[in-house]
Write a protein that holds these residues in place. Sequence first.
Motif, short mmCIF file in Angstrom:
data_model
loop_
_atom_site.label_atom_id
_atom_site.label_comp_id
_atom_site.label_asym_id
_atom_site.label_seq_id
_atom_site.Cartn_x
_atom_site.Cartn_y
_atom_site.Cartn_z
N ARG A 1 -6.91 -7.27 13.96
CA ARG A 1 -7.08 -8.50 14.73
C ARG A 1 -5.97 -8.57 15.76
NH1 ARG A 1 -10.80 -11.84 13.31
NH2 ARG A 1 -11.58 -11.93 11.19
N GLN A 2 -6.36 -8.74 17.00
CA GLN A 2 -5.37 -8.72 18.07
C GLN A 2 -4.28 -9.76 17.89
OE1 GLN A 2 -7.99 -8.85 21.53
NE2 GLN A 2 -7.18 -6.84 22.06
N GLU A 3 -4.63 -10.92 17.38
CA GLU A 3 -3.64 -11.98 17.21
C GLU A 3 -2.59 -11.56 16.18
OE1 GLU A 3 -7.56 -13.61 18.52
OE2 GLU A 3 -6.97 -12.37 16.82
N LEU A 4 -3.01 -10.94 15.10
CA LEU A 4 -2.07 -10.46 14.08
C LEU A 4 -1.23 -9.30 14.61
CD1 LEU A 4 -4.41 -10.66 10.97
CD2 LEU A 4 -2.29 -11.94 11.27
N LEU A 5 -1.86 -8.40 15.34
CA LEU A 5 -1.13 -7.28 15.94
C LEU A 5 -0.08 -7.79 16.92
CD1 LEU A 5 -4.07 -4.80 16.66
CD2 LEU A 5 -2.47 -4.75 14.74
N ASN B 1 2.92 -6.54 6.70
CA ASN B 1 1.67 -6.83 7.39
C ASN B 1 0.55 -6.76 6.35
OD1 ASN B 1 2.64 -7.17 10.07
ND2 ASN B 1 2.89 -4.95 10.21
N TYR B 2 0.27 -7.89 5.72
CA TYR B 2 -0.68 -7.90 4.61
C TYR B 2 -2.08 -8.22 5.13
CZ TYR B 2 -1.50 -7.61 -0.35
OH TYR B 2 -1.90 -7.18 -1.59
N PHE B 3 -2.58 -7.33 5.96
CA PHE B 3 -3.94 -7.43 6.48
C PHE B 3 -4.45 -6.02 6.74
CE2 PHE B 3 -0.91 -8.01 9.92
CZ PHE B 3 -1.32 -7.11 10.89
N ASN B 4 -5.78 -5.87 6.71
CA ASN B 4 -6.34 -4.53 6.87
C ASN B 4 -7.35 -4.44 8.00
OD1 ASN B 4 -8.42 -5.91 5.70
ND2 ASN B 4 -8.62 -4.60 3.91
N GLN B 5 -7.35 -5.42 8.89
CA GLN B 5 -8.22 -5.38 10.06
C GLN B 5 -7.37 -5.52 11.32
OE1 GLN B 5 -11.31 -8.31 9.83
NE2 GLN B 5 -11.81 -7.80 7.72
N ASN C 1 -6.36 0.82 12.45
CA ASN C 1 -6.67 1.70 13.58
C ASN C 1 -5.46 1.83 14.50
OD1 ASN C 1 -9.31 2.20 12.74
ND2 ASN C 1 -10.10 0.43 13.85
N GLU C 2 -4.68 0.77 14.62
CA GLU C 2 -3.46 0.78 15.43
C GLU C 2 -2.35 1.43 14.61
OE1 GLU C 2 -1.14 1.20 17.85
OE2 GLU C 2 -2.44 -0.23 18.89
N LEU D 1 1.68 0.38 14.57
CA LEU D 1 2.19 -0.90 14.10
C LEU D 1 3.10 -0.76 12.88
CD1 LEU D 1 2.08 -3.97 14.62
CD2 LEU D 1 0.31 -4.06 12.87
N ASN D 2 2.61 -0.15 11.82
CA ASN D 2 3.36 -0.05 10.57
C ASN D 2 4.19 1.22 10.52
OD1 ASN D 2 2.31 -2.46 9.41
ND2 ASN D 2 0.41 -1.38 8.98
N ASP D 3 5.40 1.08 9.99
CA ASP D 3 6.25 2.25 9.79
C ASP D 3 5.83 3.00 8.54
OD1 ASP D 3 7.82 1.43 12.03
OD2 ASP D 3 8.85 0.01 10.73
N LEU D 4 5.34 2.25 7.56
CA LEU D 4 4.81 2.84 6.32
C LEU D 4 3.49 2.17 6.00
CD1 LEU D 4 7.99 2.85 4.07
CD2 LEU D 4 6.85 4.85 5.00
N GLU D 5 2.54 2.96 5.51
CA GLU D 5 1.24 2.42 5.10
C GLU D 5 1.07 2.60 3.60
OE1 GLU D 5 -1.59 4.63 7.40
OE2 GLU D 5 -1.33 3.35 9.16
N VAL D 6 0.62 1.53 2.95
CA VAL D 6 0.34 1.57 1.52
C VAL D 6 -1.17 1.64 1.37
CG1 VAL D 6 0.58 0.35 -0.67
CG2 VAL D 6 2.42 0.25 1.01
N LEU D 7 -1.64 2.65 0.68
CA LEU D 7 -3.08 2.88 0.56
C LEU D 7 -3.63 2.32 -0.74
CD1 LEU D 7 -3.11 6.56 1.89
CD2 LEU D 7 -3.53 4.44 3.16
N VAL D 8 -3.69 1.00 -0.81
CA VAL D 8 -4.30 0.31 -1.94
C VAL D 8 -5.23 -0.76 -1.39
CG1 VAL D 8 -2.32 0.72 -3.47
CG2 VAL D 8 -2.45 -1.40 -2.17
N SER D 9 -5.98 -1.39 -2.28
CA SER D 9 -6.87 -2.46 -1.88
C SER D 9 -6.07 -3.73 -1.58
CB SER D 9 -7.88 -2.72 -3.00
OG SER D 9 -8.65 -3.85 -2.71
#
Length: 164
Positions: free
Chosen positions: A112-116, A106-110, A133-134, A137-145
């Motif tokens: 958006r309901q459509e992407l979710l 999931n290469y997005f950081n907002q 915020n959701e 959704l992701n099992d793992l989160e990568v904290l980079v830009s």
Amino acid sequence: MSLKKRAIQKEVNKNLTQKRVQKPSAINSIGILYEKDQVNIANLRQNLTKQFKLNNDAINCLSFAEQIKTENEGVFTRKSFSFIGKLKTQSAAQPFLEKKYDLLINYFNQDRQELLFVSSRVKTTLRIGFRLNEKRLNDLEVLVSLNEHELFIQELVKYLKILK
């Protein structure tokens, strides 16, 4: 909140409640879901094929665009959803959703309901993405830009090695 947005959110909630986390035995197929105007997908895709030693056919991409004149292959919009929040059958997202992936990025950081919505419907073993915020959704989160493709892939590989 409009009826359409409520219906989409209801579907996301239902899909994420039923979600099961599994560890992939091997990474043979990757799906990438991203926002069209925010990512250089060619660079990301090239780095992923090199890192995981996959051919180009093993990586499928789908992007969301705020507005385009007509949907084309690999791009969906808000118009891809019906008034009651269901994905239209002729949507560009349908072929992406019909496949199963070992890894969904999931290469997005907002949020958006459509992407979710699309991400929550993908058949995948593991979802990796950015902090949203959701949280479900992701099992793992990568904290980079978002624009640090190489660092994202390094962290992804590191997490996957830890999981094995």
